[in-house]
Structure formats: C-alpha cells, structure tokens
Scaffold this motif. Structure first.
Motif, PDB file in Angstrom:
ATOM      1  N   LEU A 153       0.793  -1.260  -0.076  1.00 27.91           N
ATOM      2  CA  LEU A 153      -0.168   0.075   0.205  1.00 27.91           C
ATOM      3  C   LEU A 153       1.019   1.397  -0.027  1.00 27.91           C
ATOM      4  O   LEU A 153       1.663   1.534   0.932  1.00 27.91           O
ATOM      5  CB  LEU A 153      -0.724   0.030   1.254  1.00 27.91           C
ATOM      6  N   LEU A 154       0.790   2.190  -1.095  1.00 26.01           N
ATOM      7  CA  LEU A 154       1.548   3.378  -0.964  1.00 26.01           C
ATOM      8  C   LEU A 154       0.400   4.449  -0.505  1.00 26.01           C
ATOM      9  O   LEU A 154      -0.617   4.656  -1.158  1.00 26.01           O
ATOM     10  CB  LEU A 154       1.946   3.775  -2.558  1.00 26.01           C
ATOM     11  N   VAL A 155       0.775   5.151   0.394  1.00 25.14           N
ATOM     12  CA  VAL A 155      -0.178   6.182   0.883  1.00 25.14           C
ATOM     13  C   VAL A 155       0.573   7.565   0.730  1.00 25.14           C
ATOM     14  O   VAL A 155       1.595   7.662   1.130  1.00 25.14           O
ATOM     15  CB  VAL A 155      -0.152   5.940   2.425  1.00 25.14           C
ATOM     16  N   HIS A 156      -0.139   8.413   0.058  1.00 23.26           N
ATOM     17  CA  HIS A 156       0.207   9.859  -0.295  1.00 23.26           C
ATOM     18  C   HIS A 156      -0.227  10.971   0.707  1.00 23.26           C
ATOM     19  O   HIS A 156      -1.675  10.346   1.425  1.00 23.26           O
ATOM     20  CB  HIS A 156      -0.048  10.083  -1.642  1.00 23.26           C
ATOM     21  N   GLY A 157       0.349  11.874   0.875  1.00 19.83           N
ATOM     22  CA  GLY A 157      -0.214  12.785   1.817  1.00 19.83           C
ATOM     23  C   GLY A 157      -0.311  12.183   3.288  1.00 19.83           C
ATOM     24  O   GLY A 157      -1.250  12.226   4.133  1.00 19.83           O
ATOM     25  N   ALA A 158       0.729  11.211   3.636  1.00 19.37           N
ATOM     26  CA  ALA A 158       0.624  10.403   4.729  1.00 19.37           C
ATOM     27  C   ALA A 158       0.576  10.881   6.279  1.00 19.37           C
ATOM     28  O   ALA A 158       0.043  10.442   6.933  1.00 19.37           O
ATOM     29  CB  ALA A 158       1.469   9.307   4.722  1.00 19.37           C
ATOM     30  N   ILE A 169       4.065   1.968   2.373  1.00 19.45           N
ATOM     31  CA  ILE A 169       5.167   2.879   2.129  1.00 19.45           C
ATOM     32  C   ILE A 169       4.365   4.285   2.153  1.00 19.45           C
ATOM     33  O   ILE A 169       3.146   4.420   1.670  1.00 19.45           O
ATOM     34  CB  ILE A 169       5.541   2.664   0.512  1.00 19.45           C
ATOM     35  N   ALA A 170       4.730   5.190   2.765  1.00 28.14           N
ATOM     36  CA  ALA A 170       4.250   6.652   3.041  1.00 28.14           C
ATOM     37  C   ALA A 170       4.989   7.546   2.442  1.00 28.14           C
ATOM     38  O   ALA A 170       6.233   7.660   2.716  1.00 28.14           O
ATOM     39  CB  ALA A 170       4.075   6.542   4.555  1.00 28.14           C
ATOM     40  N   THR A 171       4.460   8.595   2.068  1.00 25.67           N
ATOM     41  CA  THR A 171       5.146   9.639   1.427  1.00 25.67           C
ATOM     42  C   THR A 171       4.697  10.808   2.091  1.00 25.67           C
ATOM     43  O   THR A 171       3.621  11.098   2.477  1.00 25.67           O
ATOM     44  CB  THR A 171       4.884   9.825  -0.271  1.00 25.67           C
ATOM     45  N   ALA A 172       5.539  11.882   2.356  1.00 26.39           N
ATOM     46  CA  ALA A 172       5.337  13.073   2.776  1.00 26.39           C
ATOM     47  C   ALA A 172       6.273  14.248   2.621  1.00 26.39           C
ATOM     48  O   ALA A 172       7.396  13.806   1.855  1.00 26.39           O
ATOM     49  CB  ALA A 172       5.303  13.067   4.464  1.00 26.39           C
ATOM     50  N   SER A 173       6.239  15.372   2.849  1.00 31.36           N
ATOM     51  CA  SER A 173       7.038  16.717   2.396  1.00 31.36           C
ATOM     52  C   SER A 173       8.005  16.941   3.289  1.00 31.36           C
ATOM     53  O   SER A 173       8.770  17.972   2.914  1.00 31.36           O
ATOM     54  CB  SER A 173       6.123  17.837   1.981  1.00 31.36           C
ATOM     55  N   SER A 174       8.331  16.307   4.484  1.00 31.75           N
ATOM     56  CA  SER A 174       9.525  16.884   5.234  1.00 31.75           C
ATOM     57  C   SER A 174       9.846  15.882   6.356  1.00 31.75           C
ATOM     58  O   SER A 174       9.274  14.673   6.502  1.00 31.75           O
ATOM     59  CB  SER A 174       8.821  18.066   6.386  1.00 31.75           C
ATOM     60  N   ASP A 205       6.333   0.974   6.980  1.00 35.53           N
ATOM     61  CA  ASP A 205       7.430   0.199   6.791  1.00 35.53           C
ATOM     62  C   ASP A 205       8.471   1.122   6.242  1.00 35.53           C
ATOM     63  O   ASP A 205       9.620   0.697   6.442  1.00 35.53           O
ATOM     64  CB  ASP A 205       6.939  -0.949   6.044  1.00 35.53           C
ATOM     65  N   HIS A 206       8.178   1.895   5.406  1.00 32.29           N
ATOM     66  CA  HIS A 206       9.129   2.715   4.571  1.00 32.29           C
ATOM     67  C   HIS A 206       8.424   4.259   4.301  1.00 32.29           C
ATOM     68  O   HIS A 206       7.251   4.194   4.266  1.00 32.29           O
ATOM     69  CB  HIS A 206       9.267   2.287   3.180  1.00 32.29           C
ATOM     70  N   VAL A 207       9.262   5.088   4.416  1.00 33.16           N
ATOM     71  CA  VAL A 207       8.878   6.293   4.066  1.00 33.16           C
ATOM     72  C   VAL A 207       9.711   7.044   3.029  1.00 33.16           C
ATOM     73  O   VAL A 207      10.772   6.564   2.963  1.00 33.16           O
ATOM     74  CB  VAL A 207       8.940   7.463   5.449  1.00 33.16           C
ATOM     75  N   ASP A 244      11.545  14.575  -3.474  1.00 36.61           N
ATOM     76  CA  ASP A 244      12.574  13.992  -4.151  1.00 36.61           C
ATOM     77  C   ASP A 244      12.066  12.983  -5.249  1.00 36.61           C
ATOM     78  O   ASP A 244      12.816  12.349  -5.874  1.00 36.61           O
ATOM     79  CB  ASP A 244      13.486  13.089  -3.246  1.00 36.61           C
ATOM     80  N   GLY A 245      10.705  13.059  -5.467  1.00 34.07           N
ATOM     81  CA  GLY A 245      10.175  11.800  -6.346  1.00 34.07           C
ATOM     82  C   GLY A 245       9.901  10.514  -5.476  1.00 34.07           C
ATOM     83  O   GLY A 245      10.624  10.311  -4.642  1.00 34.07           O
ATOM     84  N   PHE A 246       9.388   9.874  -6.097  1.00 35.58           N
ATOM     85  CA  PHE A 246       8.971   8.579  -5.455  1.00 35.58           C
ATOM     86  C   PHE A 246       8.732   7.227  -6.309  1.00 35.58           C
ATOM     87  O   PHE A 246       8.943   6.111  -5.891  1.00 35.58           O
ATOM     88  CB  PHE A 246       7.874   8.387  -4.470  1.00 35.58           C
ATOM     89  N   LYS A 247       8.446   7.299  -7.500  1.00 32.04           N
ATOM     90  CA  LYS A 247       8.543   6.369  -8.618  1.00 32.04           C
ATOM     91  C   LYS A 247       9.648   5.107  -8.488  1.00 32.04           C
ATOM     92  O   LYS A 247       9.151   4.057  -8.069  1.00 32.04           O
ATOM     93  CB  LYS A 247       8.535   6.861 -10.027  1.00 32.04           C
ATOM     94  N   ASP A 248      10.827   5.562  -8.360  1.00 32.12           N
ATOM     95  CA  ASP A 248      12.034   4.714  -8.563  1.00 32.12           C
ATOM     96  C   ASP A 248      12.073   3.934  -7.577  1.00 32.12           C
ATOM     97  O   ASP A 248      12.455   2.695  -7.186  1.00 32.12           O
ATOM     98  CB  ASP A 248      13.338   5.314  -8.907  1.00 32.12           C
ATOM     99  N   LYS A 249      11.969   4.734  -6.136  1.00 30.20           N
ATOM    100  CA  LYS A 249      12.164   4.248  -4.758  1.00 30.20           C
ATOM    101  C   LYS A 249      10.845   3.045  -4.508  1.00 30.20           C
ATOM    102  O   LYS A 249      11.229   1.963  -3.966  1.00 30.20           O
ATOM    103  CB  LYS A 249      11.900   5.208  -3.724  1.00 30.20           C
ATOM    104  N   VAL A 250       9.841   3.466  -4.949  1.00 32.43           N
ATOM    105  CA  VAL A 250       8.466   2.444  -4.744  1.00 32.43           C
ATOM    106  C   VAL A 250       8.929   1.216  -5.518  1.00 32.43           C
ATOM    107  O   VAL A 250       8.668  -0.006  -5.020  1.00 32.43           O
ATOM    108  CB  VAL A 250       7.196   2.916  -5.269  1.00 32.43           C
ATOM    109  N   LYS A 251       9.414   1.381  -6.839  1.00 32.48           N
ATOM    110  CA  LYS A 251       9.867   0.299  -7.799  1.00 32.48           C
ATOM    111  C   LYS A 251      10.830  -0.592  -6.900  1.00 32.48           C
ATOM    112  O   LYS A 251      10.742  -2.033  -6.863  1.00 32.48           O
ATOM    113  CB  LYS A 251      10.133   0.642  -8.938  1.00 32.48           C
TER     114      LYS A 251
END
Length: 324
Positions: free
Chosen positions: A144-149, A169-174, A187-189, A194-201
């Motif tokens: 599960l990839l959560v944006h604005g986490a 996998i959670a993304t945030a801006s700071s 599990d992962h942030v 910095d972009g997230f596509k490559d890291k998610v893959k």
C-alpha cells in the motif's frame, strides 16, 4: 453562545468572524451538545470558499465533526440522555460552543479517547476504511502506497493498512513528518519532494504498489501511474494539491490497473446498510483502542481561522482541532 460564522463566501479564510448567536431548544429527534472539540477538515475550508459540492445556506458555522456532552434532548430521543459523551457527524455547525443535531448522527464517544481525539477520528478513519476495504480491496501481503500520509486521512490509511497486513510505504513533504510516520507504523517513508516512483519500484522488486491511496492529486497522481502494479487500484481521495489530474486511458489498459473514486460519506448515503457497517467497524476499533488519531495542535474558538489556515498551508500533521 459564540460561534464561528461565514457571512459571505471568500477565498480568504480569515474573513470568518466570531459572533454571539441564539440557539433554540433541540427539536424532534435532536440532541443539544456542549461542544468540547471540533476537528478541522478540508471540506470546511472549501465550504468557506464556496468550492465544496455541498453549499450550506448563508450564514453558516463550519465544522463537520465534533465531540462533546449532551446537555438537552428533544422529543422522541431515547438513545441519549443528558450527560452522555458523544461524537457527532455534522455537515456544519461544529465550530461553536453548542450545537443542535439529529440524534441519529451521534454515537457514544470511545472511552479510550480524549475529546480532541474523538472529534477527529470519524472522517479520517471512515475515509480510510471505505477506501481500503470497500473500494480498494486491500489484501494482506500487498503493498500500500499512501500519499499525503502525514495528514489526517493519510495517517488513518497508514494505520488501517498495517492492521490489514499490508506493507505500507508512506510519502510526505518533510523530515519531521517522515519521522512521525515511522513511529506510526509505516514500513518505509519517502520524501515526496525527491520523487517516489523509482524508490517504490525498488522497494517492491520492480512490481510497483498494489494499492495507491491518493488524497493529493496533481503531480503525485501523475507519478503514481508510473509505479502501480499490474492489477493495482489507484484510489482517488481528493486533490489537496489544487490540480485535478488527467490520465490517458492507454495507461490503465497497458498496466491493467483501475482508477477508483472514493467518497466515503456518499458511499454510506447510497447504501445505508453498508454505511452503518463501516461506522460500526471503525467504532469497534476505536473502542478497543487499536486506532487513535494523532492530534498535533488545538486552538481556541477565537483562533479557528488560524487552525483552518494551518490546514490550508499544509502545516498540520495528523489532525488539528478547535476547542470552544
């Protein structure tokens, strides 16, 4: 009583005012609540600006979810008595010292929560539940990839996703937000700047995320299309970035994924039986203490505009509440 009032729609949220208004006795089927805490949500901001799909008649008091004490009951009310602690689902009216609302829209306040926490869990966790369970069909073992986490609905999705057995996998801006998300079970942030596509893959051995929870839209949605797994579900929760994105339909065709719209409240209105089940599910978790919103700040009623501005400016981690 004192209440936040919107007398004219305005892009400038600080145009709201505090006024003394009269509150009548509760009517048939209503309870009167002494509000102890009111959560601030994005629809509150949009209503003030006249941009939300529901447009209340003017003037109105924003605030769509609150917690407090029953101080009076109207004719025909049997489910609640004076002194009961309740959470209330309101379309408007929560940013005030008192409110009348239908008893059918109230529920007992979870004993494991404070007023501030109780005011802020329903919308966030209901959105996450409808998204992940009803619409996303998230399964244990999926990613599960959560944006604005770090926002209220994002943190709820992280929380619920972990309970459902997903890798989150959670993304945030700071960095501050990312550090808090780690303490909340992600599990992962990833820093979204910095972009997230490559890291998610990389984190999914090239497969991509099975379910993507997106309350942000804009560029985040565009990049999500590039890192979703075959058969994935891209859940459209909202557009906090301000831009409603487009998707070329050849991408869902080639990658075999679905773009799924989520409106948690409308889901319950369209199917009341399932809507009641959804509420019961999150209330059961709240009563057991297995879910708990993160409240980063509280503001007085006089500071309600500042509380809404903090949400607008993305300075909120989890939830922010107004305490009349």
């Amino acid at each position: 009583m004192k209440a936040v009032r919107v007398n004219a729609l305005s892009e400038d949220i600080t145009d709201v005012v505090i006024e003394d208004i009269d509150l009548p006795a509760p009517g048939d089927g209503e309870v009167q609540i002494r509000i102890r805490a009111c959560a601030v949500n994005f629809p509150d901001l949009l209503m003030v600006q006249g941009k939300y799909q529901f447009k209340p008649p003017m003037p109105f008091t924003p605030g769509m979810e609150a917690a407090g004490d029953v101080v009076a009951v109207g004719p025909g009310v049997e489910a609640f008595s004076v002194g009961d602690k309740v959470v209330a689902g309101l379309r408007t009216g929560g940013m005030a010292e008192m409110a009348n609302t239908q008893a059918s829209g109230c529920r007992p306040m979870p004993a494991a929560m404070s007023y501030e926490e109780a005011a802020g869990y329903t919308t966030a966790y209901l959105t996450a539940y409808v998204s992940l369970v009803r619409r996303g069909h998230l399964e244990a073992g999926e990613t599960l990839l959560v944006h604005g986490a770090a926002g209220g609905v994002g943190m709820a999705a992280v929380d619920l996703g972990k309970q459902m057995g997903a890798k989150v996998i959670a993304t945030a801006s700071s960095q501050e937000k990312l550090d808090i998300l780690k303490t909340r079970g992600a599990d992962h942030v990833i820093n979204v700047n910095d972009g997230f596509k490559d890291k998610v893959k990389e984190l999914t051995d090239g497969q991509g995320a099975d379910v993507i929870y997106d309350p942000v839209g804009g560029d985040v949605f565009d990049e999500s299309v590039r890192c979703i797994a075959w058969g994935g579900r891209l859940l459209v929760i909202g557009f906090a970035s301000g831009r409603i994105p487009d998707v070329s339909v050849n991408m869902p065709l080639i990658k075999g994924f679905s773009v799924v719209g989520v409106r948690a409240g409308e889901y319950g209105r369209r199917d009341p039986a399932k809507g009641a089940q959804n509420i019961a599910a999150i209330d059961e978790m709240a009563a057991a203490g297995t879910i708990r919103p993160y409240v980063c700040a509280t503001f007085s009623l006089n500071q309600a505009a500042e509380a809404m501005c903090q949400l607008r400016d993305r300075r909120v981690i989890g939830k922010v509440v107004v305490t009349p």
